[in-house]
Scaffold this motif. Structure first.
Motif, PDB file in Angstrom:
ATOM      1  N   GLU A   1       0.841  -1.217   0.000  1.00  0.00           N
ATOM      2  CA  GLU A   1       0.000   0.000   0.000  1.00  0.00           C
ATOM      3  C   GLU A   1       0.870   1.260   0.000  1.00  0.00           C
ATOM      4  N   ARG A   2       1.911   1.208   0.811  1.00  0.00           N
ATOM      5  CA  ARG A   2       2.826   2.361   0.892  1.00  0.00           C
ATOM      6  C   ARG A   2       3.450   2.643  -0.462  1.00  0.00           C
ATOM      7  N   GLN A   3       3.952   1.566  -1.065  1.00  0.00           N
ATOM      8  CA  GLN A   3       4.643   1.740  -2.343  1.00  0.00           C
ATOM      9  C   GLN A   3       3.696   2.298  -3.392  1.00  0.00           C
ATOM     10  N   ALA A   4       2.438   1.838  -3.356  1.00  0.00           N
ATOM     11  CA  ALA A   4       1.457   2.309  -4.339  1.00  0.00           C
ATOM     12  C   ALA A   4       1.263   3.822  -4.178  1.00  0.00           C
ATOM     13  N   LEU A   5       1.147   4.274  -2.954  1.00  0.00           N
ATOM     14  CA  LEU A   5       0.954   5.717  -2.721  1.00  0.00           C
ATOM     15  C   LEU A   5       2.189   6.514  -3.153  1.00  0.00           C
ATOM     16  N   ILE A   6       3.368   5.971  -2.840  1.00  0.00           N
ATOM     17  CA  ILE A   6       4.603   6.670  -3.224  1.00  0.00           C
ATOM     18  C   ILE A   6       4.695   6.739  -4.747  1.00  0.00           C
ATOM     19  N   ASP A   7       4.354   5.627  -5.412  1.00  0.00           N
ATOM     20  CA  ASP A   7       4.401   5.608  -6.878  1.00  0.00           C
ATOM     21  C   ASP A   7       3.412   6.602  -7.488  1.00  0.00           C
ATOM     22  N   GLU A   8       2.289   6.805  -6.799  1.00  0.00           N
ATOM     23  CA  GLU A   8       1.303   7.785  -7.293  1.00  0.00           C
ATOM     24  C   GLU A   8       1.784   9.218  -7.104  1.00  0.00           C
ATOM     25  N   GLY A   9       2.878   9.378  -6.359  1.00  0.00           N
ATOM     26  CA  GLY A   9       3.421  10.725  -6.110  1.00  0.00           C
ATOM     27  C   GLY A   9       2.798  11.402  -4.905  1.00  0.00           C
ATOM     28  N   ALA A  10       2.156  10.610  -4.027  1.00  0.00           N
ATOM     29  CA  ALA A  10       1.525  11.214  -2.837  1.00  0.00           C
ATOM     30  C   ALA A  10       2.596  11.845  -1.946  1.00  0.00           C
ATOM     31  N   PRO A  11       2.330  13.036  -1.409  1.00  0.00           N
ATOM     32  CA  PRO A  11       3.296  13.629  -0.467  1.00  0.00           C
ATOM     33  C   PRO A  11       3.305  12.860   0.850  1.00  0.00           C
ATOM     34  N   TYR A  12       4.435  12.803   1.490  1.00  0.00           N
ATOM     35  CA  TYR A  12       4.501  12.140   2.802  1.00  0.00           C
ATOM     36  C   TYR A  12       5.641  12.713   3.623  1.00  0.00           C
ATOM     37  N   ALA A  13       5.592  12.438   4.914  1.00  0.00           N
ATOM     38  CA  ALA A  13       6.698  12.796   5.818  1.00  0.00           C
ATOM     39  C   ALA A  13       7.133  11.518   6.513  1.00  0.00           C
ATOM     40  N   TRP A  14       8.417  11.418   6.793  1.00  0.00           N
ATOM     41  CA  TRP A  14       8.901  10.278   7.591  1.00  0.00           C
ATOM     42  C   TRP A  14       8.635  10.596   9.057  1.00  0.00           C
ATOM     43  N   ARG A  15       7.865   9.749   9.716  1.00  0.00           N
ATOM     44  CA  ARG A  15       7.575   9.972  11.139  1.00  0.00           C
ATOM     45  C   ARG A  15       8.184   8.855  11.973  1.00  0.00           C
ATOM     46  N   LEU A  16       8.652   9.237  13.149  1.00  0.00           N
ATOM     47  CA  LEU A  16       9.202   8.248  14.079  1.00  0.00           C
ATOM     48  C   LEU A  16       8.036   7.467  14.674  1.00  0.00           C
ATOM     49  N   ASP A  17       8.127   6.157  14.663  1.00  0.00           N
ATOM     50  CA  ASP A  17       7.122   5.334  15.344  1.00  0.00           C
ATOM     51  C   ASP A  17       7.518   5.372  16.834  1.00  0.00           C
ATOM     52  N   MET A  18       6.936   6.329  17.546  1.00  0.00           N
ATOM     53  CA  MET A  18       7.433   6.633  18.898  1.00  0.00           C
ATOM     54  C   MET A  18       7.318   5.442  19.843  1.00  0.00           C
ATOM     55  N   SER A  19       6.194   4.702  19.773  1.00  0.00           N
ATOM     56  CA  SER A  19       6.066   3.563  20.701  1.00  0.00           C
ATOM     57  C   SER A  19       7.166   2.541  20.434  1.00  0.00           C
ATOM     58  N   SER A  20       7.420   2.250  19.149  1.00  0.00           N
ATOM     59  CA  SER A  20       8.480   1.282  18.837  1.00  0.00           C
ATOM     60  C   SER A  20       9.837   1.823  19.248  1.00  0.00           C
ATOM     61  N   ALA A  21      10.032   3.130  19.026  1.00  0.00           N
ATOM     62  CA  ALA A  21      11.331   3.736  19.373  1.00  0.00           C
ATOM     63  C   ALA A  21      11.572   3.627  20.880  1.00  0.00           C
ATOM     64  N   ILE A  22      10.528   3.910  21.666  1.00  0.00           N
ATOM     65  CA  ILE A  22      10.672   3.845  23.132  1.00  0.00           C
ATOM     66  C   ILE A  22      10.945   2.397  23.556  1.00  0.00           C
ATOM     67  N   ALA A  23      10.235   1.458  22.935  1.00  0.00           N
ATOM     68  CA  ALA A  23      10.456   0.042  23.263  1.00  0.00           C
ATOM     69  C   ALA A  23      11.883  -0.359  22.889  1.00  0.00           C
ATOM     70  N   HIS A  24      12.360   0.137  21.755  1.00  0.00           N
ATOM     71  CA  HIS A  24      13.705  -0.180  21.274  1.00  0.00           C
ATOM     72  C   HIS A  24      14.767   0.336  22.249  1.00  0.00           C
ATOM     73  N   VAL A  25      14.534   1.546  22.763  1.00  0.00           N
ATOM     74  CA  VAL A  25      15.472   2.141  23.709  1.00  0.00           C
ATOM     75  C   VAL A  25      15.454   1.348  25.021  1.00  0.00           C
ATOM     76  N   GLY A  26      14.253   0.936  25.411  1.00  0.00           N
ATOM     77  CA  GLY A  26      14.119  -0.045  26.478  1.00  0.00           C
ATOM     78  C   GLY A  26      14.325   0.432  27.906  1.00  0.00           C
ATOM     79  N   GLY A  27      14.426   1.678  28.183  1.00  0.00           N
ATOM     80  CA  GLY A  27      14.566   2.119  29.586  1.00  0.00           C
ATOM     81  C   GLY A  27      14.246   3.586  29.678  1.00  0.00           C
ATOM     82  N   THR A  28      14.333   4.109  30.897  1.00  0.00           N
ATOM     83  CA  THR A  28      14.048   5.530  31.093  1.00  0.00           C
ATOM     84  C   THR A  28      15.204   6.367  30.556  1.00  0.00           C
ATOM     85  N   LEU A  29      14.868   7.454  29.897  1.00  0.00           N
ATOM     86  CA  LEU A  29      15.900   8.365  29.411  1.00  0.00           C
ATOM     87  C   LEU A  29      15.887   9.636  30.251  1.00  0.00           C
TER      88      LEU A  29
END
Ligand code: GLU
Length: 296
Positions: A141-169
């Protein structure tokens, strides 16, 4: 013992005002007291709003104030490859996703939700948290939208990022947050949701370029306005994900106008250039800054 490195990092998208003068002078003073270096960095990733003429004006104002900084000045618009490399690492780690919702779609989604009586969560700057439904889109689905020329922004998946970091910062704050936070401050990146890390045309955002540059320039002490205090939580997550060193932070008072609002370029608050043209001297500026701030 490494030599402390301080930096003042204006965006040349308008003229500097008293708030910038305060920040720049405080940076230089703290660098001097610490026996450290002082850099100026042009945060000009928004190449449509930042112009060489505005940059010249910024440097002219800083020199007029009596500031001296190391040359050459790092200009972010000349280093998109550095931000691209950092963004690619986050893409490879599957921690960012292309977000396709337009501002209008986000507004509509929130209005629909709030019509039910429940308030949509806002980030520390008061902006609605990104709905993030396209986080779960299939790669086809993503690729189809990109191929259509849809505008997008890269966003951080914050929940995954926090899980990846794995502790309090945490970070070491020698100034103060809006609620008087100081000392070891616990970062709360979850309050930001999925922040923008890059754009379709520009592989950078403020959050990404600031942490990459602070690391590349060996900045040890970030001294900046209290309006950026909460952003530090996002910066801590990115530093952790990218394996970057963590500077000390000092968030200082903001210079307020007579109505108690922070000064802003966009509202056309009195610029340093206009004050200079009307006969003010750098000493007058120092007095005006001293009068409207209780310097932390
Ligand atoms: N470029 C930002 C600004 O002009 C400051 C960034 C920072 O000091 O981290 O508000």
């Amino acid at each position: 013992m490494t030599c402390p490195v301080f930096r003042f990092a204006p965006s040349p998208n308008g003229q500097l005002h008293l708030g910038h003068a305060y920040s720049a002078l405080l940076n230089q003073e703290m660098a001097r007291e610490a026996g450290g270096r002082f850099l100026v960095r042009m945060e000009d990733i928004d190449v449509t709003r930042c112009t060489p003429e505005l940059e010249r004006g910024v440097l002219r104002d800083l020199a007029w104030l009596g500031l001296g900084w190391e040359k050459p000045v790092r200009r972010q618009s000349e280093h998109f490859d550095d931000y691209r490399a950092a963004l690619d690492r986050l893409i490879d780690a599957d921690l960012v996703y292309p977000a396709f919702m337009t501002r209008g779609e986000v507004r509509a989604r929130i209005a629909e939700h709030e019509a039910g009586g429940e308030r949509w969560p806002r980030d520390p700057d008061g902006a609605p948290i990104y709905p993030g439904e396209d986080r779960h889109m299939s790669s086809r689905e993503r690729q189809a939208l990109i191929d259509e020329g849809a505008p997008y922004a890269w966003r951080l998946d914050m929940s995954s990022a926090i899980a990846h970091v794995g502790g309090t910062l945490c970070w070491d704050e020698t100034g103060q947050g809006p609620e008087g936070e100081t000392g070891q401050v616990q970062a709360k990146p979850e309050n930001w949701g999925d922040v923008v890390i890059g754009r379709k045309e520009i592989p950078a955002s403020y959050h990404l370029s600031v942490v990459v540059d602070d690391a590349l320039q060996g900045v040890t002490d970030v001294v900046r306005g209290r309006d950026l205090f909460h952003s530090t939580a996002v910066h801590r997550v990115l530093q952790e994900l990218l394996g970057l060193p963590v500077p000390h932070y000092h968030h200082h008072d903001l210079i307020l106008d007579d109505d108690g609002r922070k000064l802003s370029k966009s509202r056309g608050d009195t610029s340093l250039a206009a004050l200079r043209d009307s006969g003010a001297t750098p000493d007058d500026i120092a007095r005006m800054i001293g009068a409207s701030s209780s310097a932390v």
